[in-house]
Design a protein around this motif. Structure first.
Motif, PDB file in Angstrom:
ATOM      1  N   VAL A 195       0.874  -1.169   0.000  1.00  0.00           N
ATOM      2  CA  VAL A 195       0.000   0.000   0.000  1.00  0.00           C
ATOM      3  C   VAL A 195       0.911   1.218   0.000  1.00  0.00           C
ATOM      4  O   VAL A 195       1.739   1.383   0.898  1.00  0.00           O
ATOM      5  CB  VAL A 195      -0.927   0.029   1.235  1.00  0.00           C
ATOM      6  N   ASN A 196       0.795   2.038  -1.037  1.00  0.00           N
ATOM      7  CA  ASN A 196       1.667   3.213  -1.201  1.00  0.00           C
ATOM      8  C   ASN A 196       3.151   2.844  -1.136  1.00  0.00           C
ATOM      9  O   ASN A 196       3.971   3.585  -0.579  1.00  0.00           O
ATOM     10  CB  ASN A 196       1.342   4.272  -0.136  1.00  0.00           C
ATOM     11  N   GLY A 197       3.478   1.682  -1.693  1.00  0.00           N
ATOM     12  CA  GLY A 197       4.868   1.243  -1.735  1.00  0.00           C
ATOM     13  C   GLY A 197       5.374   0.622  -0.452  1.00  0.00           C
ATOM     14  O   GLY A 197       6.531   0.200  -0.394  1.00  0.00           O
ATOM     15  N   ARG A 198       4.539   0.547   0.590  1.00  0.00           N
ATOM     16  CA  ARG A 198       4.928  -0.083   1.853  1.00  0.00           C
ATOM     17  C   ARG A 198       4.662  -1.583   1.725  1.00  0.00           C
ATOM     18  O   ARG A 198       3.519  -2.040   1.796  1.00  0.00           O
ATOM     19  CB  ARG A 198       4.156   0.511   3.027  1.00  0.00           C
ATOM     20  N   ILE A 199       5.720  -2.344   1.530  1.00  0.00           N
ATOM     21  CA  ILE A 199       5.612  -3.750   1.156  1.00  0.00           C
ATOM     22  C   ILE A 199       5.586  -4.656   2.381  1.00  0.00           C
ATOM     23  O   ILE A 199       6.331  -4.460   3.339  1.00  0.00           O
ATOM     24  CB  ILE A 199       6.794  -4.139   0.253  1.00  0.00           C
ATOM     25  N   VAL A 200       4.724  -5.663   2.297  1.00  0.00           N
ATOM     26  CA  VAL A 200       4.692  -6.736   3.281  1.00  0.00           C
ATOM     27  C   VAL A 200       5.124  -8.018   2.574  1.00  0.00           C
ATOM     28  O   VAL A 200       4.591  -8.372   1.530  1.00  0.00           O
ATOM     29  CB  VAL A 200       3.275  -6.887   3.877  1.00  0.00           C
TER      30      VAL A 200
END
Length: 470
Positions: free
Chosen positions: A247-252
């Protein structure tokens, strides 16, 4: 007011005692309200408020609210047993019940629609180890400066948590869905279809972070079927499911191993415990090499017995965990799973993928099979002339749909691109795009993987992808 005084004089002479008291009460109430109106008007004049216009209406409305409140207080003092006094109904405020949405089966409702307040579940809380400065976990939690930093980074944390919740719900369904006899390509496309819905895919704002890995047996990582791959999942296979969302480049980034035969239980137990050891050891100011040493000690304390032969479980020494940056799955630092690694230290607000690989083979992987994973070179900022028109077109497709996130050939096919393999090879030859072929240990061995994403907040450590399953 004059009418009330005349009525009071008349009732004093001819009326009953109850009527006199009721009229006196009305008179007092009017005087009280009049004095309040006068005070409000005087305050309005002192504050420069005009008597006419919307300001005056607001004052009158406030007086009405006060009046209603007084009526309620008087109602509480009314003797309901007295038949002469009328009973007044109390205004009861009805509480609106918020009906929470329930997820469907299979999952299809986006996570942001399930949590209408857009505040997503927090992962597992863990304390940081004691730092070099001697700061304990309790001192971090109560430190005002640390808490202020967390407040300032709430949007960042919330994006990560949204992605983590999407991952949890997707993998929970897939663990019950995947069965022997299924084609690997069908498994991957089903998983990716559900994941796209739950994360509410929207260009580069939200979507899949990298292709679904479904590596089998001796293949440890980076395998996903290309179009036409007819590989089938068998009962005796050891399958690593590794997928990520952002989400918005925040990777899990999170992975688990799936087996159907209990004979592999010790292998899975060793890798899972090694991953949890890495998570417990990690924290702000911790050296990366210390984490690797702790992981190796746990992993290599296990053995696996297969067909009457005992195999020591080894760490795959050339596979590592890694820091995750925005729109970059491998952000620079690596977390080894054997001793003697990088001595760099973990820092506040870093996001890490703690992953471990165990093997019954050599514990070392090499490139193998046809390549399916690709990713644009994050550091390739210089201009490279492209002679092939198809290469220019394919690069535009990659920039628009994937940016610096990893992708696979199936995803390019899904966008309607055809006959692009030569252009893709041209981009790889010019170091604009990097290929990531499958990584395998020796044939006949078995490998397993478990992985979690952890967030190093200033006051505590959060295992954002922790779930009921692992």
């Amino acid at each position: 007011m004059a009418d009330l005084e005349k009525e009071l004089d008349k009732l004093t002479t001819n009326g009953t005692e109850d009527q006199v008291q009721e009229t006196t009460s009305k008179k007092k109430k009017k005087n009280k309200n009049k004095s309040k109106v006068g005070d409000n008007q005087e305050n309005g004049q002192l504050n420069g408020t005009k008597e006419d216009g919307p300001e005056k209406k607001e004052v009158v409305e406030e007086e009405k609210v006060v009046e209603d409140g007084e009526d309620d207080e008087e109602d509480d003092n009314v003797d309901e047993s007295d038949p002469k006094k009328p009973k007044k109904k109390k205004n009861k405020k009805k509480k609106k019940k918020s009906a929470a949405k329930q997820q469907t089966d299979p999952p299809s409702i986006p996570i942001k629609d399930l949590f209408t307040n857009h505040i997503y579940p927090v992962g597992e809380y863990q304390e940081h180890p004691v730092s070099l400065s001697g700061m304990t976990a309790k001192e971090r939690e109560t430190n005002a400066e640390k808490r202020a930093i967390e407040t300032a980074n709430f949007d960042y944390y919330n994006d990560v948590r949204q992605a983590a919740e999407s991952h949890r719900q997707t993998r929970k369904y897939m663990q019950s869905y995947i069965k022997p006899g299924m084609k690997m390509i069908d498994i991957c496309e089903t998983l990716e279809g559900i994941s796209r819905k739950l994360i509410a895919e929207n260009g580069l704002e939200a979507g899949l972070a990298f292709p679904t890995g479904c590596s089998l047996n001796n293949c440890a990582a980076h395998y996903t079927p290309n179009a036409g791959d007819e590989t089938v999942l068998n009962y005796d296979d050891v399958c690593k499911i590794d997928f990520g969302v952002h989400v918005n480049g925040r990777i899990v980034d999170c992975a688990f191993t799936l087996t159907f035969d209990e004979k592999y239980n010790q292998l899975l137990k060793a890798v899972k415990e090694a991953t949890n050891t890495g998570i417990r050891t990690a924290g702000i100011d911790v050296r990366l090499c210390d984490i690797g040493e702790a992981i190796q000690e746990v992993m290599e304390s296990y053995e696996l017995e297969l067909n009457g032969k005992t195999y020591p479980i080894k760490c795959v020494r050339n596979l590592n965990g890694h820091v995750i940056s925005q729109y970059r799955i491998h952000g620079g630092k690596t977390v080894p799973i054997v001793k003697g690694g990088d001595p760099d230290r973990m820092e506040e607000n870093e996001l890490y993928a703690i992953e471990t690989f165990g093997s019954t083979g050599k514990g070392y992987v090499v490139d193998d099979m046809e390549c399916s994973h690709y990713m644009k070179n994050f550091d390739s900022n210089h201009y490279v002339p492209l002679r092939l028109q198809k290469s220019k077109q394919l690069l535009n497709v990659i920039n628009k749909n994937f940016g610096t996130l990893a992708f696979c050939r199936r995803w390019v096919d899904r966008l309607g691109e055809t006959r692009y393999l030569m252009a893709l090879k041209d981009l790889c030859d010019k170091d604009i795009v990097c290929p990531y072929p499958p990584l395998s240990d020796i044939k006949g061995c078995y490998t397993a993987q478990y992985e979690h994403t952890i967030l190093l907040k200033p006051t505590s450590k959060e295992v954002v992808t922790r779930g009921d399953d692992y």
